[in-house]
Design an enzyme around this catalytic site. Structure first.
Site, mmCIF file in Angstrom:
data_model
loop_
_atom_site.group_PDB
_atom_site.id
_atom_site.type_symbol
_atom_site.label_atom_id
_atom_site.label_comp_id
_atom_site.label_asym_id
_atom_site.label_seq_id
_atom_site.Cartn_x
_atom_site.Cartn_y
_atom_site.Cartn_z
ATOM 1 N N HIS A 50 13.851 38.650 -19.417
ATOM 2 C CA HIS A 50 14.945 38.180 -20.254
ATOM 3 C C HIS A 50 16.175 38.948 -19.766
ATOM 4 O O HIS A 50 16.037 40.076 -19.252
ATOM 5 C CB HIS A 50 14.690 38.490 -21.727
ATOM 6 C CG HIS A 50 13.561 37.688 -22.298
ATOM 7 N ND1 HIS A 50 12.472 38.259 -22.899
ATOM 8 C CD2 HIS A 50 13.366 36.354 -22.342
ATOM 9 C CE1 HIS A 50 11.638 37.314 -23.290
ATOM 10 N NE2 HIS A 50 12.159 36.137 -22.968
ATOM 11 N N ASP A 53 16.149 42.392 -20.952
ATOM 12 C CA ASP A 53 15.095 43.270 -20.411
ATOM 13 C C ASP A 53 15.671 43.991 -19.186
ATOM 14 O O ASP A 53 15.375 45.156 -18.943
ATOM 15 C CB ASP A 53 13.872 42.472 -19.921
ATOM 16 C CG ASP A 53 13.123 41.766 -21.038
ATOM 17 O OD1 ASP A 53 13.030 42.343 -22.139
ATOM 18 O OD2 ASP A 53 12.627 40.644 -20.809
ATOM 19 N N GLU A 175 11.794 25.551 -20.180
ATOM 20 C CA GLU A 175 10.454 25.812 -20.721
ATOM 21 C C GLU A 175 10.351 25.142 -22.084
ATOM 22 O O GLU A 175 10.860 25.657 -23.073
ATOM 23 C CB GLU A 175 10.224 27.325 -20.860
ATOM 24 C CG GLU A 175 8.871 27.662 -21.477
ATOM 25 C CD GLU A 175 8.620 29.162 -21.602
ATOM 26 O OE1 GLU A 175 9.372 29.961 -21.022
ATOM 27 O OE2 GLU A 175 7.652 29.526 -22.289
ATOM 28 N N GLU A 211 4.267 26.058 -20.169
ATOM 29 C CA GLU A 211 3.444 27.101 -20.785
ATOM 30 C C GLU A 211 2.249 26.430 -21.445
ATOM 31 O O GLU A 211 2.414 25.527 -22.282
ATOM 32 C CB GLU A 211 4.245 27.907 -21.806
ATOM 33 C CG GLU A 211 3.326 28.849 -22.567
ATOM 34 C CD GLU A 211 4.005 30.004 -23.276
ATOM 35 O OE1 GLU A 211 5.024 30.511 -22.782
ATOM 36 O OE2 GLU A 211 3.479 30.404 -24.326
ATOM 37 N N HIS A 214 2.321 26.164 -25.260
ATOM 38 C CA HIS A 214 3.349 25.265 -25.778
ATOM 39 C C HIS A 214 2.880 23.815 -25.674
ATOM 40 O O HIS A 214 3.134 23.009 -26.572
ATOM 41 C CB HIS A 214 4.659 25.446 -25.017
ATOM 42 C CG HIS A 214 5.275 26.808 -25.191
ATOM 43 N ND1 HIS A 214 6.466 27.164 -24.610
ATOM 44 C CD2 HIS A 214 4.860 27.896 -25.876
ATOM 45 C CE1 HIS A 214 6.761 28.415 -24.936
ATOM 46 N NE2 HIS A 214 5.798 28.883 -25.693
ATOM 47 N N ASP A 249 2.416 30.507 -32.218
ATOM 48 C CA ASP A 249 2.278 30.645 -30.761
ATOM 49 C C ASP A 249 1.550 31.960 -30.460
ATOM 50 O O ASP A 249 2.116 33.031 -30.579
ATOM 51 C CB ASP A 249 3.700 30.658 -30.175
ATOM 52 C CG ASP A 249 3.710 30.626 -28.662
ATOM 53 O OD1 ASP A 249 2.640 30.525 -28.053
ATOM 54 O OD2 ASP A 249 4.815 30.698 -28.104
ATOM 55 N N ASP A 251 -0.121 33.066 -27.582
ATOM 56 C CA ASP A 251 -0.082 33.701 -26.255
ATOM 57 C C ASP A 251 -1.376 34.467 -25.961
ATOM 58 O O ASP A 251 -1.348 35.619 -25.490
ATOM 59 C CB ASP A 251 1.136 34.647 -26.117
ATOM 60 C CG ASP A 251 2.466 33.900 -26.142
ATOM 61 O OD1 ASP A 251 2.484 32.700 -25.845
ATOM 62 O OD2 ASP A 251 3.483 34.531 -26.474
ATOM 63 N N ASP A 283 2.065 34.431 -19.641
ATOM 64 C CA ASP A 283 2.839 34.851 -20.812
ATOM 65 C C ASP A 283 1.819 35.139 -21.904
ATOM 66 O O ASP A 283 1.485 34.267 -22.702
ATOM 67 C CB ASP A 283 3.834 33.748 -21.224
ATOM 68 C CG ASP A 283 4.875 34.256 -22.219
ATOM 69 O OD1 ASP A 283 4.817 35.448 -22.585
ATOM 70 O OD2 ASP A 283 5.747 33.460 -22.631
#
Ligand code: XLS
Ligand code: MG
Length: 345
Positions: A50, A53, A175, A211, A214, A249, A251, A283
């Site tokens: 990100h 980040d 995404e 993803e 997702h 979500d 992950d 992810d």
């Protein structure tokens, strides 16, 4: 470890403190440079970022300060033998973007979103990558009447055009995600993401990231979402993970819930030369119950499982598969695949 020509990436957020909406951190925060060491040791080749980040607190920094910090992060990365795969603008945490960023009703919020994303593009450039991933987190509504969905789509196209113009080298991978944090999101599937890219003035620089979780949250098969993007040559990255039915979500580590669906993702990627097209991004979140000293095994497991599944994809007796398809004996094909997955001759 044989990697079959694949390169792997993960985000620093995939090594986490275990905080969730119901409770505080249960593990200490690990400094970025230490995360680089861990990722390298686990066999990763690149890091996904990100914008913040790479450059913490970037809203408070000048353009020069942002570039300087990005260069420093890139140096740290290089010191650990890692590349940056992409940079993604974090457009969902600032209180300004509470009701969306590019699709917000308030013009000053849309202006902030563009400004912030331009900074993320500057960071990407300094980090040596031309790829930006955009997760349209708050572009949607809880109350359908709160925004005009046609206008929102136009606004997304306009924003993408402005970003593509800002940097002529930039490539953007959208995404998609159907929900969370919004009740309903505007770009829920890969088809939406690709169609949106085609509306821009630089469709060749617009792609997508699938993803797994997702796609599952949208009620779709992740391998088919990947296949659709591959056929348009628009699958520029993936976020492999897993999801235990329709809830938040999760992950989960790749393949931990549905091994056959994971096999089919590895299969579509491997049969269509993804090792030459993009990186295998994961992810994945460490379970909150995982003790601090062993809270990176979800990453190890995801990478290892992908490679084992690639081996299974390649060792599948394709002549047998073809014969069963020709005979339209799909029940036998079903058993062939299941036996192959559980290691029964
Ligand atoms: C959240 C998304 C996020 C993106 C990167 O659901 O997966 O982590 O991958 O911004
Ligand atoms: Mg993701």
């Amino acid at each position: 470890m044989e990697k079959y020509g694949y390169r792997f990436s993960a985000g620093p957020w995939n090594i986490s403190t275990g905080a969730d909406p119901f409770g505080p951190p249960v593990r200490p925060e690990i400094p970025l440079a230490e995360k680089f060491v861990i990722l390298k040791q686990l066999g990763f080749d690149a890091v996904q970022f990100h914008d913040d980040d790479a450059v913490p607190d970037l809203d408070a920094l000048s353009a020069d300060q942002i570039r300087r910090t990005a260069r420093e992060t890139r140096q740290k990365l290089a010191d650990h033998g890692l590349d940056a795969e992409f940079v993604a603008p974090r457009l969902w945490e600032n209180p300004l973007t509470v009701d969306g960023a590019f699709t917000a009703n308030a013009p000053e919020v849309r202006a902030y979103a563009l400004e912030r994303t331009r900074k993320a593009i500057d960071i990407a450039r300094e980090m040596g990558t031309s790829l930006m991933v955009i997760w349209l987190a708050r572009e949607g509504t809880y109350i359908r009447e709160a925004k005009d969905a046609v206008v929102a789509t136009e606004r997304l196209v306009q924003a993408l055009n402005a970003l593509l113009e800002y940097d002529p080298e930039l490539r953007i991978a959208i995404e998609p995600k159907p929900n969370e944090p919004m009740d309903l999101s505007y770009i829920p599937t890969i088809g939406h993401a690709i169609a949106l890219g085609m509306r821009t003035h630089a469709p060749a620089r617009m792609g997508a990231l699938v993803e797994s979780a997702h796609a599952l949250l949208a009620g779709l098969d992740p391998s088919d979402e990947m296949a659709f993007a591959l056929s348009f040559d628009k699958l520029w990255s993936v976020h492999l993970n897993d999801q235990n039915s329709l809830k938040f979500d999760q992950d989960r580590a790749f393949g931990t819930v549905n091994l056959r669906a994971a096999f089919n993702q590895a299969r579509v990627l491997d049969r269509h030369d993804f090792y030459d097209r993009g990186m295998i991004g994961v992810d994945v979140k460490a379970l909150r119950t995982q003790a601090p000293e062993v809270a990176t095994k979800h990453l190890r497991n995801s990478l290892e499982l992908f490679l084992r599944l690639v081996e299974l994809v390649r060792s599948l007796d394709q002549a047998k598969v073809d014969a069963l398809i020709a005979a339209r004996d799909y029940e036998e094909l079903d058993l062939l695949i299941l036996n192959h997955l559980i290691g029964c001759p």
